[in-house]
Design a protein around this motif. Structure first.
Motif, PDB file in Angstrom:
ATOM      1  N   THR A  44       6.195  32.747   7.717  1.00  0.00           N
ATOM      2  CA  THR A  44       6.968  31.524   7.418  1.00  0.00           C
ATOM      3  C   THR A  44       8.336  31.819   6.836  1.00  0.00           C
ATOM      4  O   THR A  44       9.195  30.939   6.826  1.00  0.00           O
ATOM      5  N   GLY A  45       8.516  33.030   6.316  1.00  0.00           N
ATOM      6  CA  GLY A  45       9.800  33.370   5.705  1.00  0.00           C
ATOM      7  C   GLY A  45      10.003  32.707   4.355  1.00  0.00           C
ATOM      8  O   GLY A  45      11.019  32.885   3.731  1.00  0.00           O
ATOM      9  N   GLY A  46       9.024  31.945   3.901  1.00  0.00           N
ATOM     10  CA  GLY A  46       9.140  31.233   2.625  1.00  0.00           C
ATOM     11  C   GLY A  46       8.669  32.090   1.466  1.00  0.00           C
ATOM     12  O   GLY A  46       8.263  33.233   1.640  1.00  0.00           O
ATOM     13  N   PRO A  47       8.735  31.505   0.261  1.00  0.00           N
ATOM     14  CA  PRO A  47       8.306  32.236  -0.936  1.00  0.00           C
ATOM     15  C   PRO A  47       6.808  32.443  -1.003  1.00  0.00           C
ATOM     16  O   PRO A  47       6.019  31.824  -0.404  1.00  0.00           O
ATOM     17  N   ARG A 107       0.377  27.261   7.359  1.00  0.00           N
ATOM     18  CA  ARG A 107       0.633  28.232   6.287  1.00  0.00           C
ATOM     19  C   ARG A 107      -0.639  28.469   5.472  1.00  0.00           C
ATOM     20  O   ARG A 107      -0.994  29.604   5.163  1.00  0.00           O
ATOM     21  N   ARG A 126       4.485  35.006   3.869  1.00  0.00           N
ATOM     22  CA  ARG A 126       5.942  35.193   3.934  1.00  0.00           C
ATOM     23  C   ARG A 126       6.375  35.839   5.248  1.00  0.00           C
ATOM     24  O   ARG A 126       7.432  35.512   5.787  1.00  0.00           O
ATOM     25  N   GLY A 157       0.196  36.641  -0.006  1.00  0.00           N
ATOM     26  CA  GLY A 157       1.626  36.343  -0.099  1.00  0.00           C
ATOM     27  C   GLY A 157       2.436  37.036   0.984  1.00  0.00           C
ATOM     28  O   GLY A 157       3.320  36.431   1.604  1.00  0.00           O
ATOM     29  N   MET A 158       2.132  38.303   1.219  1.00  0.00           N
ATOM     30  CA  MET A 158       2.863  39.049   2.249  1.00  0.00           C
ATOM     31  C   MET A 158       2.629  38.446   3.633  1.00  0.00           C
ATOM     32  O   MET A 158       3.573  38.306   4.423  1.00  0.00           O
TER      33      MET A 158
END
Length: 193
Positions: free
Chosen positions: A190-193, A89, A187, A183-184
């Protein structure tokens, strides 16, 4: 016989060629690829215009060499950021951040100037090789994450970088764009915040 400024003729040739590439790069930094002529490059290096032809058969080859010369700066910056990251990540975030920092530093101005070159097949081919090399560490990180199609995902994430590059070069706030792009990208994978 002309004087050489190196231990061997081959070293002298490599030094002269590199000086021509740097001169062309300097002209490109002004944002106008049309400013890169053999006459201008020769003036910048102190060579005769016809001497440039000893190193490059034409302008497209010189411009392609400028693209190839930029590759180590980009790959080194990306590799350094991704190597320092501890998790896949963080490596994805580092990939995006490193490229956008290079854009902020002005390194991308050359690519923008080259985009307007007419009859630029060689330049496009060199740029394609450079972009392919840039995607390799991202593809590797995505593979570690178990991404189903890492190459395609890498290309799509590069699209985020490209859009952020356009925004930064248009004058948008670097910090805001960079934070949003990182951030985009993270996400998206990882699908996370």
């Amino acid at each position: 016989m002309p004087r050489i400024s190196a231990a061997t003729v081959a070293e002298h040739h490599a030094q002269q060629r590199q000086a021509l590439v740097r001169a062309a790069r300097g002209l490109l930094e002004g944002g106008d690829a049309e400013a890169v002529t053999f006459a201008a490059v020769a003036r910048a290096t102190g060579l005769a215009r016809n001497s440039v032809y000893k190193y490059f058969p034409g302008r497209p080859e010189l411009l392609a060499a400028v693209v190839e010369d930029a590759l180590p700066r980009w790959t080194d910056a990306i590799d350094a950021g991704m190597t320092a990251a501890r998790t896949p990540r963080e490596r994805i975030a580092a990939y995006v951040s490193a490229q956008l920092e290079l854009v902020r530093s002005g390194e991308h101005r050359i690519a923008r100037a080259l985009a307007g070159v007419r009859d630029a097949r060689l330049v496009r081919e060199s740029a394609g090789r450079v972009h392919g090399a840039l995607l390799t560490p991202l593809t590797d990180a995505l593979t570690e994450l178990g991404e189903e199609d890492p190459r395609r995902t890498a290309l799509l994430l590069q699209g985020i970088v490209n859009a952020a590059t356009t925004a930064i070069e248009a004058g948008d706030d670097y910090a805001a764009v960079s934070e949003r792009a990182v951030g985009m990208a993270v996400r998206a994978v990882t699908g996370g915040p």
